[in-house]
Scaffold this active site. Structure first.
Site, PDB file in Angstrom:
ATOM      1  N   ASP A   8       3.535  -7.691  -7.954  1.00 27.21           N
ATOM      2  CA  ASP A   8       4.724  -7.315  -7.180  1.00 27.21           C
ATOM      3  C   ASP A   8       5.405  -8.590  -6.698  1.00 27.21           C
ATOM      4  O   ASP A   8       4.763  -9.439  -6.071  1.00 27.21           O
ATOM      5  CB  ASP A   8       4.340  -6.450  -5.982  1.00 27.21           C
ATOM      6  CG  ASP A   8       3.904  -5.050  -6.394  1.00 27.21           C
ATOM      7  OD1 ASP A   8       3.939  -4.738  -7.598  1.00 27.21           O
ATOM      8  OD2 ASP A   8       3.543  -4.261  -5.498  1.00 27.21           O
ATOM      9  N   ASP A 129       8.079   7.872  -7.068  1.00 32.80           N
ATOM     10  CA  ASP A 129       7.431   7.431  -5.840  1.00 32.80           C
ATOM     11  C   ASP A 129       7.607   8.513  -4.794  1.00 32.80           C
ATOM     12  O   ASP A 129       8.740   8.944  -4.524  1.00 32.80           O
ATOM     13  CB  ASP A 129       8.051   6.115  -5.346  1.00 32.80           C
ATOM     14  CG  ASP A 129       8.055   5.040  -6.425  1.00 32.80           C
ATOM     15  OD1 ASP A 129       7.102   5.023  -7.227  1.00 32.80           O
ATOM     16  OD2 ASP A 129       8.995   4.227  -6.460  1.00 32.80           O
TER      17      ASP A 129
END
Length: 247
Positions: A8, A129
């Site tokens: 990330d 998500d």
């Protein structure tokens, strides 16, 4: 069963968040290319990369870091975060990405996703998500009214390569994958599902070897790998030794 190590990106560094909060970022490696090489040397076959800044901005913000990762490894790379137009999709695929992950645009413009699947077969994944069972968008900053399975079913037959399902309430806090919701999603659609958010220990790796989890394409691991809670060699050996045909 594929174990995807996560990189990330925030401010050009390799970080992990807790519960999707940008101000909770912990820097694990200031050089993402070094981290990519490490994962390749450990035997991982894929890389999962997210441009966190891009997810909030709606456009690439860590592009140079992603390009450096692509140069540093031969492993296939899937990328999400701020990719919302055909031009962005095409540009990234031309740079060598194996898959582009579309999240917010899958909610805002599902027709664009379907057309992208048609134009770039096998190269488009959808990122779903969820927070409290509802789909979140704009880098997890906004909640929609859509349910997870409701959104996923919109792409049945469209050619989506995979759905990456993240339970935001578990992401980065080592709480364990939301197995019930993840497997329910995998059973509801024919699109391969990748579990994300909360994978915490070797117990979770062993859970991936259970018969009902055979429906999954794999799982993404971040903090547990960085913190040493999951041993890469042991995890990969276990998944290889128990691999079975998908149900």
């Amino acid at each position: 069963m594929i174990l995807f190590p996560a990189i990330d990106l925030k401010g050009g560094h390799c970080v992990r968040l807790k519960l999707g909060e940008m101000d909770s970022a912990t820097v694990y490696n200031e050089d993402p290319t070094d981290q990519a090489r490490t994962f390749a040397e450990q035997g991982f076959s894929w890389l999962h990369v997210v441009d966190l800044d891009g997810a909030f901005a709606g456009e690439s913000r860590n592009g140079s870091a992603v390009e450096a990762i692509l140069r540093a490894t031969r492993s296939p790379v899937q990328l999400g975060g701020g990719i919302r137009t055909f031009a962005q999709i095409e540009a990234w695929l031309e740079k060598g990405l194996a898959r582009v992950i579309l999240g917010t645009v899958a909610v805002r413009d599902p027709d664009l996703v379907r057309e992208a699947c048609r134009r770039f077969p096998g190269k488009i994944a959808v990122g779903i998500d969820a927070k409290g069972g509802k789909v979140a968008v704009e880098g997890w900053a906004e909640a929609s009214s859509l349910g997870v399975i409701e959104l996923a079913k919109q792409f049945e037959g469209a050619g989506v390569a995979a759905i990456i399902y993240t339970d935001i309430d578990r992401d980065g806090v080592l709480a364990g994958i939301n197995w019930g919701a993840t497997i329910a999603l995998a059973e509801a659609v024919s699109i391969p599902v990748i579990a994300s958010g909360g994978l915490a220990s070797m117990d979770d790796i062993r859970r991936l070897t259970e018969p009902d989890a055979a429906r999954l394409e794999g799982a993404i691991s971040g903090r547990a790998l960085y913190d040493g809670r999951i041993d890469p060699g042991e995890a990969l050996a276990l998944l290889r030794s128990t691999s079975r045909p998908k149900l």
